[in-house]
Design a protein around this motif. Structure first.
Motif, short mmCIF file in Angstrom:
data_model
loop_
_atom_site.label_atom_id
_atom_site.label_comp_id
_atom_site.label_asym_id
_atom_site.label_seq_id
_atom_site.Cartn_x
_atom_site.Cartn_y
_atom_site.Cartn_z
N SER A 138 -5.00 3.90 7.27
CA SER A 138 -4.65 5.31 7.37
C SER A 138 -5.68 6.09 6.56
O SER A 138 -6.81 5.64 6.39
N ASP A 139 -5.29 7.25 6.05
CA ASP A 139 -6.24 8.04 5.26
C ASP A 139 -5.53 8.66 4.07
O ASP A 139 -4.29 8.69 3.99
N ALA A 140 -6.31 9.16 3.14
CA ALA A 140 -5.75 9.71 1.91
C ALA A 140 -4.86 10.92 2.18
O ALA A 140 -3.86 11.12 1.48
N GLU A 141 -5.20 11.72 3.19
CA GLU A 141 -4.39 12.91 3.45
C GLU A 141 -2.99 12.53 3.91
O GLU A 141 -2.01 13.19 3.54
N SER A 142 -2.85 11.46 4.68
CA SER A 142 -1.51 11.00 5.08
C SER A 142 -0.71 10.57 3.86
O SER A 142 0.50 10.84 3.76
N TYR A 143 -1.37 9.91 2.93
CA TYR A 143 -0.72 9.54 1.68
C TYR A 143 -0.26 10.78 0.93
O TYR A 143 0.88 10.85 0.44
N HIS A 144 -1.12 11.80 0.84
CA HIS A 144 -0.76 12.99 0.07
C HIS A 144 0.35 13.79 0.75
O HIS A 144 1.18 14.40 0.07
N LYS A 145 0.39 13.79 2.07
CA LYS A 145 1.49 14.48 2.76
C LYS A 145 2.83 13.83 2.42
O LYS A 145 3.83 14.53 2.20
N LEU A 146 2.85 12.50 2.39
CA LEU A 146 4.07 11.81 1.98
C LEU A 146 4.38 12.09 0.51
O LEU A 146 5.53 12.36 0.14
#
Length: 304
Positions: free
Chosen positions: A168-176
């Motif tokens: 995945s990507d870091a932005e998906s992590y930050h959205k969660l």
């Protein structure tokens, strides 16, 4: 198919602290109890100013019997990690502890998704830690719903495929992350201004009130025992064009909070608890703002 995802967090750095005084050295500085860090348990904590204001937050792992690893913000050009390294070196004095930047030796990963912990063979207790290859895997010490942190030696990302994780990507992590209400260092916390308990550090296991003295302890303890928490960092939902971080959230003509970060149509904001209610109409730069309170957050009775 396994719902396990991993994101390479290139904005993280790793500092190694080794030597016989490594624990006692950090114990007098860090908000959490470093004596509890072990091969099976990692932790989360912060370094404060002497006045008790935020400087750095980080995760702490045991690398081996002689060494701890601090996973921290790297900063845009490495400046945040360099500042933390410099600060630790300044306080080391005569302690028998050695500091080294080992960021080039590790990839820092976030592993998340509903199957993340089972894919890594970890239970759901925050901080639970084990080995993976020549690296470390740990349930996020703040909140198990966030998944896990993994420190892998460079060029070992095949380990993620081996557990069935999808890149995945870091932005998906930050959205969660912002949906769950978890801060990310100086992205949401103001350096030399923010107070730990306004930003969830007590509930997220980042403060130990029984460990004894550490730098900035007095304000942190006073904030807790005198009930001085009047603001909280909370998730927001944005309906409209996303305002920039730093935009005021208004309830009529009164300021209800400040947006600290935006990721997609969500983010985190420091909210004045007396200014929010079920019928509050919150607006930031023309966008409608809805505040939510995660289940782990403990609000004062007057604001609950």
């Amino acid at each position: 198919m396994s719902e396990t995802f991993y994101a390479l967090l290139s904005d993280r750095a790793v500092i190694r602290v080794s030597g016989p005084d490594r624990v006692s050295f950090l114990q007098g500085l860090v908000s959490n109890n470093i004596e509890t860090i072990a091969a099976t348990k990692s932790g989360y904590g912060a370094l404060l100013t002497p006045q008790g204001k935020f400087l750095f937050d980080f995760f702490v792992y045991q690398q081996d019997e002689d060494s701890l690893l601090i996973e921290c913000e790297r900063g845009e050009n490495g400046e945040r990690a360099a500042e933390l390294f410099k600060k630790l070196r300044m306080y080391k004095l005569r302690a028998k502890a050695e500091l080294s930047d080992v960021s080039d030796s590790y990839d820092v990963l976030a592993v998340f998704g509903k199957d993340a912990l089972s894919s890594l063979s970890l239970d759901a207790t925050p901080g639970t830690t084990a080995r993976i290859a020549d690296g470390i895997k740990a349930v996020d010490p703040r909140l198990s719903d966030m998944g896990a942190r993994v420190l892998l030696p460079k060029n070992a990302l095949a380990e993620m495929a081996a557990i069935g994780a999808t890149e995945s990507d870091a932005e998906s992590y930050h959205k969660l992350r912002v949906t769950l209400g978890l801060p990310n260092g100086s992205e949401e916390l103001e350096i030399e201004k923010s107070i730990l308990l306004e930003n969830g550090f007590e509930e997220l296991g980042g403060v130990d009130f029984k460990k004894g003295c550490y730098m900035g302890q007095e304000l942190t303890a006073r904030t807790k025992y005198r009930g001085l928490v009047r603001k909280r960092l909370l998730p927001i939902k944005i309906d409209g064009d996303a305002p920039a971080a730093g935009t005021a959230i208004m309830n009529g003509d009164k300021e209800a909070g400040i947006i600290r970060s935006v990721h997609g149509d969500g983010g985190l904001a420091l909210i004045r608890l007396e200014r929010i209610s079920d019928d509050a109409e919150l607006i930031a730069d023309g966008a409608k703002i809805t505040v939510s309170v995660p289940g782990w957050v403990q609000l004062p009775e007057s604001a609950a």
